[in-house]
Design a protein around this motif. Structure first.
Motif, PDB file in Angstrom:
ATOM      1  N   PHE A  44      22.574  24.703 -40.224  1.00 13.81           N
ATOM      2  CA  PHE A  44      23.796  23.927 -40.450  1.00 13.81           C
ATOM      3  C   PHE A  44      24.557  23.722 -39.132  1.00 13.81           C
ATOM      4  CE2 PHE A  44      28.404  24.032 -41.065  1.00 13.81           C
ATOM      5  CZ  PHE A  44      28.565  22.851 -41.766  1.00 13.81           C
ATOM      6  N   LEU A  45      24.710  24.793 -38.352  1.00 11.52           N
ATOM      7  CA  LEU A  45      25.426  24.675 -37.088  1.00 11.52           C
ATOM      8  C   LEU A  45      24.700  23.760 -36.109  1.00 11.52           C
ATOM      9  CD1 LEU A  45      26.657  28.342 -36.553  1.00 11.52           C
ATOM     10  CD2 LEU A  45      28.014  26.336 -37.197  1.00 11.52           C
ATOM     11  N   ASP A  46      23.377  23.828 -36.104  1.00 10.84           N
ATOM     12  CA  ASP A  46      22.602  22.953 -35.232  1.00 10.84           C
ATOM     13  C   ASP A  46      22.825  21.486 -35.603  1.00 10.84           C
ATOM     14  OD1 ASP A  46      20.646  22.261 -33.268  1.00 10.84           O
ATOM     15  OD2 ASP A  46      19.231  21.950 -34.913  1.00 10.84           O
ATOM     16  N   VAL A  47      22.753  21.179 -36.874  1.00 12.43           N
ATOM     17  CA  VAL A  47      22.966  19.798 -37.314  1.00 12.43           C
ATOM     18  C   VAL A  47      24.393  19.354 -37.034  1.00 12.43           C
ATOM     19  CG1 VAL A  47      23.037  18.307 -39.367  1.00 12.43           C
ATOM     20  CG2 VAL A  47      21.127  19.869 -39.030  1.00 12.43           C
ATOM     21  N   ALA A  48      25.364  20.241 -37.247  1.00  7.01           N
ATOM     22  CA  ALA A  48      26.765  19.888 -37.020  1.00  7.01           C
ATOM     23  C   ALA A  48      27.033  19.629 -35.536  1.00  7.01           C
ATOM     24  CB  ALA A  48      27.671  21.004 -37.537  1.00  7.01           C
ATOM     25  N   VAL A  49      26.523  20.483 -34.666  1.00  4.76           N
ATOM     26  CA  VAL A  49      26.767  20.324 -33.226  1.00  4.76           C
ATOM     27  C   VAL A  49      26.074  19.077 -32.696  1.00  4.76           C
ATOM     28  CG1 VAL A  49      26.265  21.339 -30.958  1.00  4.76           C
ATOM     29  CG2 VAL A  49      27.221  22.757 -32.789  1.00  4.76           C
ATOM     30  N   VAL A  50      24.826  18.865 -33.084  1.00 10.62           N
ATOM     31  CA  VAL A  50      24.109  17.676 -32.620  1.00 10.62           C
ATOM     32  C   VAL A  50      24.777  16.413 -33.164  1.00 10.62           C
ATOM     33  CG1 VAL A  50      21.909  16.429 -32.786  1.00 10.62           C
ATOM     34  CG2 VAL A  50      21.931  18.870 -32.266  1.00 10.62           C
ATOM     35  N   GLY A  51      25.209  16.440 -34.407  1.00 11.41           N
ATOM     36  CA  GLY A  51      25.917  15.289 -34.974  1.00 11.41           C
ATOM     37  C   GLY A  51      27.228  15.021 -34.266  1.00 11.41           C
ATOM     38  N   PHE A  52      27.967  16.083 -33.949  1.00 14.91           N
ATOM     39  CA  PHE A  52      29.232  15.919 -33.237  1.00 14.91           C
ATOM     40  C   PHE A  52      29.004  15.334 -31.845  1.00 14.91           C
ATOM     41  CE2 PHE A  52      32.454  17.682 -30.342  1.00 14.91           C
ATOM     42  CZ  PHE A  52      33.591  17.093 -30.897  1.00 14.91           C
ATOM     43  N   LEU A  53      28.021  15.844 -31.139  1.00 17.92           N
ATOM     44  CA  LEU A  53      27.717  15.304 -29.814  1.00 17.92           C
ATOM     45  C   LEU A  53      27.276  13.848 -29.891  1.00 17.92           C
ATOM     46  CD1 LEU A  53      25.879  18.322 -28.140  1.00 17.92           C
ATOM     47  CD2 LEU A  53      28.208  17.502 -27.719  1.00 17.92           C
ATOM     48  N   PHE A  54      26.526  13.507 -30.908  1.00 15.64           N
ATOM     49  CA  PHE A  54      26.109  12.123 -31.099  1.00 15.64           C
ATOM     50  C   PHE A  54      27.319  11.221 -31.319  1.00 15.64           C
ATOM     51  CE2 PHE A  54      24.566   8.689 -33.931  1.00 15.64           C
ATOM     52  CZ  PHE A  54      23.683   8.094 -33.046  1.00 15.64           C
ATOM     53  N   LEU A  55      28.271  11.687 -32.129  1.00 12.22           N
ATOM     54  CA  LEU A  55      29.477  10.891 -32.355  1.00 12.22           C
ATOM     55  C   LEU A  55      30.322  10.777 -31.080  1.00 12.22           C
ATOM     56  CD1 LEU A  55      30.558  12.103 -35.907  1.00 12.22           C
ATOM     57  CD2 LEU A  55      29.530   9.915 -35.264  1.00 12.22           C
ATOM     58  N   VAL A  56      30.374  11.835 -30.291  1.00 15.60           N
ATOM     59  CA  VAL A  56      31.119  11.780 -29.034  1.00 15.60           C
ATOM     60  C   VAL A  56      30.478  10.777 -28.088  1.00 15.60           C
ATOM     61  CG1 VAL A  56      31.677  13.104 -26.943  1.00 15.60           C
ATOM     62  CG2 VAL A  56      32.091  14.089 -29.202  1.00 15.60           C
ATOM     63  N   ILE A  57      29.153  10.790 -28.003  1.00 17.95           N
ATOM     64  CA  ILE A  57      28.457   9.835 -27.134  1.00 17.95           C
ATOM     65  C   ILE A  57      28.685   8.414 -27.633  1.00 17.95           C
ATOM     66  CG2 ILE A  57      26.167   9.064 -26.418  1.00 17.95           C
ATOM     67  CD1 ILE A  57      25.374  12.046 -26.361  1.00 17.95           C
ATOM     68  N   LEU A  58      28.628   8.211 -28.940  1.00 14.06           N
ATOM     69  CA  LEU A  58      28.882   6.881 -29.483  1.00 14.06           C
ATOM     70  C   LEU A  58      30.328   6.455 -29.219  1.00 14.06           C
ATOM     71  CD1 LEU A  58      27.093   6.611 -32.939  1.00 14.06           C
ATOM     72  CD2 LEU A  58      26.569   5.399 -30.828  1.00 14.06           C
ATOM     73  N   GLY A  59      31.257   7.423 -29.244  1.00 11.44           N
ATOM     74  CA  GLY A  59      32.656   7.117 -28.986  1.00 11.44           C
ATOM     75  C   GLY A  59      32.923   6.686 -27.552  1.00 11.44           C
ATOM     76  N   ARG A  60      32.067   7.155 -26.637  1.00 10.80           N
ATOM     77  CA  ARG A  60      32.220   6.757 -25.227  1.00 10.80           C
ATOM     78  C   ARG A  60      31.910   5.285 -25.042  1.00 10.80           C
ATOM     79  NH1 ARG A  60      35.175  10.396 -22.421  1.00 10.80           N
ATOM     80  NH2 ARG A  60      34.577  12.478 -23.104  1.00 10.80           N
ATOM     81  N   PHE A  61      30.976   4.781 -25.830  1.00 14.53           N
ATOM     82  CA  PHE A  61      30.681   3.353 -25.791  1.00 14.53           C
ATOM     83  C   PHE A  61      31.768   2.650 -26.609  1.00 14.53           C
ATOM     84  CE2 PHE A  61      26.384   5.222 -25.524  1.00 14.53           C
ATOM     85  CZ  PHE A  61      26.027   4.753 -24.263  1.00 14.53           C
ATOM     86  N   GLN A  62      32.587   1.915 -25.981  1.00 17.15           N
ATOM     87  CA  GLN A  62      33.659   1.234 -26.714  1.00 17.15           C
ATOM     88  C   GLN A  62      33.160  -0.135 -27.110  1.00 17.15           C
ATOM     89  OE1 GLN A  62      37.108   1.410 -24.261  1.00 17.15           O
ATOM     90  NE2 GLN A  62      37.308   3.634 -24.425  1.00 17.15           N
ATOM     91  N   PHE A  63      32.650  -0.182 -28.329  1.00 17.34           N
ATOM     92  CA  PHE A  63      32.119  -1.438 -28.824  1.00 17.34           C
ATOM     93  C   PHE A  63      33.279  -2.406 -29.081  1.00 17.34           C
ATOM     94  CE2 PHE A  63      28.906   1.668 -30.188  1.00 17.34           C
ATOM     95  CZ  PHE A  63      27.811   1.141 -29.505  1.00 17.34           C
ATOM     96  N   ARG A  64      33.231  -3.559 -28.474  1.00 11.72           N
ATOM     97  CA  ARG A  64      34.300  -4.552 -28.665  1.00 11.72           C
ATOM     98  C   ARG A  64      33.720  -5.869 -29.104  1.00 11.72           C
ATOM     99  NH1 ARG A  64      38.696  -3.369 -23.971  1.00 11.72           N
ATOM    100  NH2 ARG A  64      38.636  -1.149 -24.201  1.00 11.72           N
TER     101      ARG A  64
END
Length: 64
Positions: A44-64
């Motif tokens: 569970f922690l592995d999936v949560a951490v990898v998912g969080f990092l994925f969302l952070v990386i996606l958040g860096r790309f500011q899709f406009r």
């Protein structure tokens, strides 16, 4: 000749290699309950951490 029933009760159980390959053990037979809990927690922690990092990386790309 048949063996008496008393011999069957006191005969030690032995698993041959064929028995092990014919009937593979399930994960619940191999691990203790606390080991299964620890494995589920780590998964569970592995999936949560990898998912969080994925969302952070996606958040860096500011899709406009």
């Amino acid at each position: 000749m048949q063996r008496p029933m008393e011999d069957l009760f006191f005969e030690p159980e032995s698993e041959t290699e064929e028995d092990i390959t014919r009937h593979p053990r399930t994960i619940s037979e191999v691990l203790w309950p606390w080991q299964r809990f620890l494995l589920a927690t780590l998964l569970f922690l592995d999936v949560a951490v990898v998912g969080f990092l994925f969302l952070v990386i996606l958040g860096r790309f500011q899709f406009r």
